[in-house]
Write an enzyme that holds these catalytic residues in place. Structure first.
Site, short mmCIF file in Angstrom:
data_model
loop_
_atom_site.label_atom_id
_atom_site.label_comp_id
_atom_site.label_asym_id
_atom_site.label_seq_id
_atom_site.Cartn_x
_atom_site.Cartn_y
_atom_site.Cartn_z
N GLU A 166 -7.59 2.19 -4.97
CA GLU A 166 -7.15 3.33 -3.66
C GLU A 166 -8.84 3.24 -3.64
OE1 GLU A 166 -4.56 6.03 -5.89
OE2 GLU A 166 -2.91 4.32 -5.21
N GLU A 364 0.83 -0.93 -7.61
CA GLU A 364 1.78 -0.06 -8.72
C GLU A 364 3.06 0.55 -7.94
OE1 GLU A 364 -1.20 3.29 -8.98
OE2 GLU A 364 -2.68 2.28 -9.91
C1 BGP Z 1 -2.25 5.96 -8.96
C2 BGP Z 1 -3.68 5.44 -9.13
C3 BGP Z 1 -3.12 6.04 -11.02
C4 BGP Z 1 -2.42 6.94 -11.51
C5 BGP Z 1 -1.10 6.97 -10.78
C6 BGP Z 1 0.00 8.72 -10.80
O1 BGP Z 1 -2.66 7.09 -7.40
O2 BGP Z 1 -3.94 4.66 -8.69
O3 BGP Z 1 -4.54 5.48 -11.52
O4 BGP Z 1 -3.17 8.09 -11.89
O5 BGP Z 1 -1.52 7.42 -8.65
O6 BGP Z 1 -0.68 9.89 -10.61
P1 BGP Z 1 0.14 10.78 -11.70
O7 BGP Z 1 0.05 11.49 -12.83
O8 BGP Z 1 -0.97 11.84 -10.45
O9 BGP Z 1 1.66 11.58 -10.76
#
Ligand code: BGP
Length: 459
Positions: A166, A364
């Protein structure tokens, strides 16, 4: 029952900075997060910083067993640049080098496909301190050397490499907004950082193909389409620009080898174009990725800006588009994010129609839940909402594959509750619960379900 293609992989993604933690004498240098926590711990939810995270550095053997218990046939993590090169360049930390070798060997010994990302928001702090980090072209060279070092040292163990996770996120949060270090609020710096990150990714692709000609390398992008509030031309234009900024800024150069003309025009109109050379553009053209990783949590809905820009205020994305909160949207009430499963199908169609149907993997997707303890029954977190969330997205992914999407796997975020940037441990995403006090790991209901999903190659 929905059955996925033969050889489809099931697993999860995580990252080094969010799981490993630090132990005295491990030789790791500070990254931006380690440094920022020392000076502004209040920025982190409940004051929990990146020092402990999920203690993977100490418990990796146990955790790799859990990968099998939860049905993993693939796993993505990242190497921390600051663990290999504590100062970002120069002296190597042999303990760090040995740590990843052991971990990767153990994962491979279990027959799990290994995807390794080289950068998950974690610039070594020394490069920021000495040279303005990604604003300086010297950082591109340091990254290329680090990437080459990794290809040479772990090329025999890694199945698929990833240059960046990202990359738009540090640009947005670190340079447009006051949300990630160095929190600059400077559009010109933001665009420069984006361009330099792309060049670094391009050079890593080139180096990987030179060092490991049989290996595959890709980039992981958060690729929600931008949905306009309405078909009013102003809303449609806002969505178009949001798409250029948020997705195409890295997608086009990474996959097609070129920047979209419209993006270049907008940047040039606002005097934001970075310095570039014809050779650099040629490098980008010639070194495109072999596959894409797609992260998808929620759709991006936008509308035309409500206000004219104040002449003296800094230029922000809001000048072009504003987030739109759709009334009646389906929502994950424990995180506040919209749930829109069809987004997956639209992403797949876009890749198929506009990006040569390049091979990709869903790298993800997952459901963050605050206060998950309230769902505990007889000692186990019964996260049926997470199972439903995954099923909903898999239905759309399956439909996309039937319609020709070249998707090779599904990696949930994430296998064990992990630390997440400023949100620390606020939102829990794991198939496995992490007890922060005792560091005990316990499978959630979704962990058992995920194993069945993987064993059956569908549900
Ligand atoms: C994504 C990232 C991850 C993770 C996820 C959840 O954008 O790649 O590293 O952090 O988001 O985010 P959050 O914990 O802020 O909900």
């Amino acid at each position: 029952m929905l059955i996925f293609p033969k050889d489809f992989v099931w697993g999860s993604s995580t990252s080094g900075p969010q799981t490993e933690g630090r132990v005295p004498g491990d030789g790791k240098g500070d990254n931006l997060w380690d440094y920022w926590y020392q000076v502004e711990p209040n920025r982190y939810y409940n004051g929990i910083g990146p020092d402990k995270t999920s203690t993977f550095y100490e418990n990796w053997e146990k955790d790799i067993e859990l990968l099998l218990e939860t049905g993993h046939t693939a796993f993505r993590t990242s190497i921390q640049w600051s663990r290999i090169f504590p100062q970002g360049r120069g002296e190597v930390n042999p303990q760090g080098v040995a740590f990843y070798r052991q971990v990767f060997e153990a994962i491979k010994a279990k027959g799990i496909r290994l995807l390794v990302n080289l950068y998950h928001f974690d610039l070594p702090f020394a490069l920021q301190e000495d040279g303005d980090g990604w604003e300086n072209k010297a950082t591109i060279k340091a990254y290329e050397d680090y990437a080459r070092f990794c290809f040479e040292n772990y090329g025999d163990l890694v199945d698929q490499w990833i240059t960046f996770n990202e990359p738009i996120v540090p640009v947005e949060f670190g340079y447009f907004y006051d949300a990630h270090y160095p929190h600059k609020v400077d559009a010109k710096a933001a665009v420069k950082v984006a361009y330099h990150t792309q060049l670094a990714s391009t050079l890593a692709v080139k180096a990987c193909h030179e060092v490991l000609p049989d290996s595959k390398i890709g980039i992981v992008l958060n690729l929600t389409p931008a949905y306009p509030r309405s078909q009013h031309p102003a809303d449609v234009k806002a969505a178009r620009i949001a798409d250029l900024f948020q997705a195409q800024s890295f997608l086009d150069p990474s996959v097609l080898g070129t920047y979209p003309e419209e993006l270049v025009e907008i940047l040039s109109e606002h005097d934001l174009l970075p310095e570039y050379t014809a050779e650099e553009l040629e490098l980008i053209r010639e070194n495109t990725v072999d596959f894409l990783g797609v992260n998808y949590y929620q759709p991006l809905r936008v509308m035309a800006p409500r206000f004219a820009k104040h002449p003296d205020s800094p230029l922000l994305p809001e000048h072009f588009y504003e987030p739109y909160v759709m009334p009646g949207r389906k929502i994950n009430p424990h995180r506040g994010w919209e749930i829109y499963e069809q987004g997956i199908y639209h992403i797949a169609q876009n890749i198929k129609e506009n990006y040569g149907n390049i091979e990709w993997m869903l790298t993800e997707n997952g459901m963050g839940v605050e206060g998950e303890d309230k769902f505990r029954e007889n000692g186990m977190i019964r996260d049926d909402y997470r199972i439903d969330f995954v099923k909903g997205h898999l239905r759309e992914l399956h439909r996309a594959i039937e319609d020709g999407a070249n998707c090779k796997g599904y990696l949930i975020w994430t296998f064990i509750d992990c630390w997440s940037w400023l949100n620390s441990y606020k939102n829990r995403y794991g198939l496995v619960e992490l007890d922060l006090e005792t560091q005990e790991r316990r499978l959630k209901k979704s962990g058992h379900w995920f194993k069945e999903l993987s064993d059956n190659n569908g549900f």
